[in-house]
Design a protein around this motif. Structure first.
Motif, mmCIF file in Angstrom:
data_model
loop_
_atom_site.group_PDB
_atom_site.id
_atom_site.type_symbol
_atom_site.label_atom_id
_atom_site.label_comp_id
_atom_site.label_asym_id
_atom_site.label_seq_id
_atom_site.Cartn_x
_atom_site.Cartn_y
_atom_site.Cartn_z
ATOM 1 N N VAL A 20 0.859 -1.188 0.000
ATOM 2 C CA VAL A 20 0.000 0.000 0.000
ATOM 3 C C VAL A 20 0.902 1.246 0.000
ATOM 4 N N VAL A 21 0.265 2.390 -0.151
ATOM 5 C CA VAL A 21 0.990 3.661 -0.196
ATOM 6 C C VAL A 21 1.454 4.028 1.219
ATOM 7 N N PHE A 22 2.729 4.468 1.302
ATOM 8 C CA PHE A 22 3.314 4.911 2.572
ATOM 9 C C PHE A 22 3.297 6.452 2.571
ATOM 10 N N ILE A 23 2.526 7.033 3.537
ATOM 11 C CA ILE A 23 2.340 8.486 3.598
ATOM 12 C C ILE A 23 3.093 9.012 4.817
ATOM 13 N N VAL A 24 3.931 10.039 4.592
ATOM 14 C CA VAL A 24 4.673 10.698 5.665
ATOM 15 C C VAL A 24 4.254 12.179 5.678
ATOM 16 N N TYR A 25 3.699 12.623 6.816
ATOM 17 C CA TYR A 25 3.233 14.008 6.970
ATOM 18 C C TYR A 25 4.165 14.725 7.963
ATOM 19 N N ILE A 26 4.862 15.738 7.464
ATOM 20 C CA ILE A 26 5.775 16.557 8.286
ATOM 21 C C ILE A 26 5.025 17.830 8.667
ATOM 22 N N VAL A 39 -7.368 19.682 7.378
ATOM 23 C CA VAL A 39 -7.655 18.937 6.134
ATOM 24 C C VAL A 39 -7.491 17.437 6.357
ATOM 25 N N TRP A 40 -6.458 17.039 7.111
ATOM 26 C CA TRP A 40 -6.221 15.612 7.370
ATOM 27 C C TRP A 40 -7.361 15.012 8.197
ATOM 28 N N ASN A 41 -8.010 15.810 9.018
ATOM 29 C CA ASN A 41 -9.087 15.300 9.854
ATOM 30 C C ASN A 41 -10.444 15.317 9.155
ATOM 31 N N GLU A 42 -10.474 15.758 7.892
ATOM 32 C CA GLU A 42 -11.719 15.731 7.132
ATOM 33 C C GLU A 42 -12.175 14.277 6.917
ATOM 34 N N PHE A 103 -6.480 18.455 -2.104
ATOM 35 C CA PHE A 103 -5.760 17.357 -1.474
ATOM 36 C C PHE A 103 -6.391 16.006 -1.813
ATOM 37 N N LEU A 104 -7.733 15.959 -1.886
ATOM 38 C CA LEU A 104 -8.405 14.712 -2.294
ATOM 39 C C LEU A 104 -8.039 14.336 -3.723
ATOM 40 N N GLN A 105 -7.909 15.346 -4.591
ATOM 41 C CA GLN A 105 -7.522 15.066 -5.973
ATOM 42 C C GLN A 105 -6.102 14.508 -6.026
ATOM 43 N N VAL A 106 -5.197 15.096 -5.243
ATOM 44 C CA VAL A 106 -3.826 14.593 -5.200
ATOM 45 C C VAL A 106 -3.799 13.168 -4.657
ATOM 46 N N LEU A 107 -4.592 12.886 -3.615
ATOM 47 C CA LEU A 107 -4.625 11.548 -3.006
ATOM 48 C C LEU A 107 -5.148 10.507 -3.987
ATOM 49 N N GLN A 108 -6.172 10.850 -4.722
ATOM 50 C CA GLN A 108 -6.712 9.913 -5.710
ATOM 51 C C GLN A 108 -5.716 9.659 -6.835
#
Length: 458
Positions: A20-26, A39-42, A103-108
């Motif tokens: 799966v995709v590995f996401i790192v949020y700094i 936005v992350w809590n949406e 952000f949803l568009q980037v995630l998709q």
């Protein structure tokens, strides 16, 4: 958002195991990080990540984990989000704050690219190609084995061996081919990762240079501002010192001026007091007709008549008082005025001239005294000339003079020069209390004091 609670290596292993995709949020301590946390809590973002099984981890920008992570994936902007595939290459990197829809568009897009990469890797993998066929053969062979066991004929052993060798050779070739393709793909991924890393490093370096230039510019501007501030402060200090100096100077000058004015007023007051005190007394010096002088002090409030009486008493006859400069002869009207009003105080010099007898005027004539006073100097001068020219001889008309005057008496004649000083003393004549020389031929020196203005008495 359901963040992974373990370490970064555990999250990487889990993402590779689950593919799966590995996401790192700094994140950091700024406004953009706060907005990105929202936005992350949406709900849509959380559901999208959970439905695709993404492994997401949240790291603080000032933590050691972020330092280790930045050695592999440079962290340029805070906040930043790194979407990393199974092969370890970043699929997408977002910097700063993004809205919910973006952000949803980037995630998709990231999830779609990840799925495409998994599909391509499964097609290129030999196990992915052979295993399905093997399983299908097993599934198709087993029913035939159980349904028609009697009808199946086994090939000869050599043929089976040859077929097995061929399959093994084919598998070996396919494995080598797969390995080569995998190595090529890994090399491509490695090169791409290196290129991306180089790009990120260049970007970071360029950004650091820009930040350093901006910092230098800010420092220079701050230094310039500080210098200008110091200059302004120095200028204000100079102005304050100059104003204080001017004020102190003006105060000192004003104090000195006030002191001078006070001293001047005191001196003026003392001078006025002294002048007033001097004006209280008038010192009068009177030059008598015989050449001598007499001085005395009189109150300035006394009338001139007091001085006239004093001089008359001293001379023994009536006199006329006058001043030399300005030339003024005091009349009977002036006798009632004070010495101060006649400007005879605090000191003055008067000349006493004997007043002529009123025998020249007729009795009862009111203007005879004034006429005799006016003609007295002329008669006196005429007598002097007559004595000098005729040697004191009696005049032919001497009988016309009154018999009671000493002027009408004949003067004794002298034939020779006297032998002693007593005998040399010339005869004189008397006009009231004033004695006058009549013979100036014997001794001119003794007659030098006839004029009250003569300098020989000085």
């Amino acid at each position: 958002m359901n963040w992974f609670s373990g370490s970064i290596p555990d999250a990487i292993q889990r993402s590779k195991r689950q593919k799966v995709v590995f996401i790192v949020y700094i994140y950091g301590q700024n406004d953009m990080s706060t907005e990105m946390d929202k936005v992350w809590n949406e709900t849509d973002v959380v559901s999208t990540c959970n439905s695709n099984g993404c492994v997401a981890i949240k790291i603080a920008a000032n933590s050691d984990a972020c330092g280790h992570f930045s050695q592999i994936y440079p962290v340029v902007v805070v906040p930043s989000t790194y979407f990393i595939g199974v092969n370890g290459a970043p699929i997408e990197v977002t910097a700063g704050h993004k809205g919910k829809s973006d952000f949803l568009q980037v995630l998709q897009n990231v999830l779609k690219l990840h799925n495409d990469q998994l599909t391509a890797s499964q097609q290129n993998s030999p196990t992915a190609v052979i295993q399905p066929n093997t399983s299908s053969q097993q599934h198709t062979a087993e029913p035939s084995t159980y349904t028609q066991p009697a009808q199946e004929e086994k090939p000869p052993l050599e043929e089976r061996v040859q077929k097995a060798k061929g399959k093994m050779e084919e598998r070996k070739i396919n494995r080598e081919k797969t390995d080569n393709e995998k190595e090529k793909q890994e090399e491509k991924d490695r090169r791409k990762l290196g290129k991306d890393m180089q790009t990120l490093k260049e970007y970071q370096k360029e950004r650091e240079m820009k930040e350093s230039v901006e910092q230098m510019r800010k420092e220079k501007a701050e230094e310039k501002r500080q210098r200008d501030k110091i200059k302004e402060q120095i200028a204000r200090d100079r102005e304050e010192r100059a104003a204080r100096f001017r004020k102190e100077k003006e105060e000192l000058q004003q104090a000195q001026e006030e002191k001078k004015q006070a001293q001047s007023s005191v001196r003026q007051k003392l001078s006025e007091e002294e002048e007033a005190k001097k004006l209280e007394t008038a010192r009068i010096q009177v030059r008598l007709p015989d050449g001598t002088s007499v001085s005395d002090s009189f109150p300035s409030s006394n009338a001139l008549q007091v001085v006239h009486s004093f001089v008359t008493k001293h001379v023994g006859g009536d006199v006329t008082l006058s001043t030399v400069y300005p030339k003024r002869i005091f009349t009977l009207d002036d006798m009632s005025q004070t010495l101060l009003s006649l400007n005879l105080a605090p000191s003055s010099v008067l000349i006493a001239v004997p007043r002529k007898s009123t025998s020249l005027s007729k009795p009862g004539n009111g203007g005879g005294g004034i006429l005799a006073l006016i003609l007295a100097p002329l008669l006196f001068l005429w007598n002097m000339i007559r004595v000098f020219l005729f040697g004191g001889a009696s005049q032919p008309n001497s009988e016309a003079s009154p018999p009671d005057t000493e002027e009408s008496q004949p003067l004794p004649q002298r034939s020779g020069r006297p032998q002693t000083a007593y005998q040399r003393k010339p005869l004189n004549r008397t006009e009231g209390n004033v004695r006058r020389l009549t013979d100036m031929k014997d001794d001119d020196d003794e007659n030098a004091t006839w004029n009250g203005n003569s300098t020989q008495q000085m």
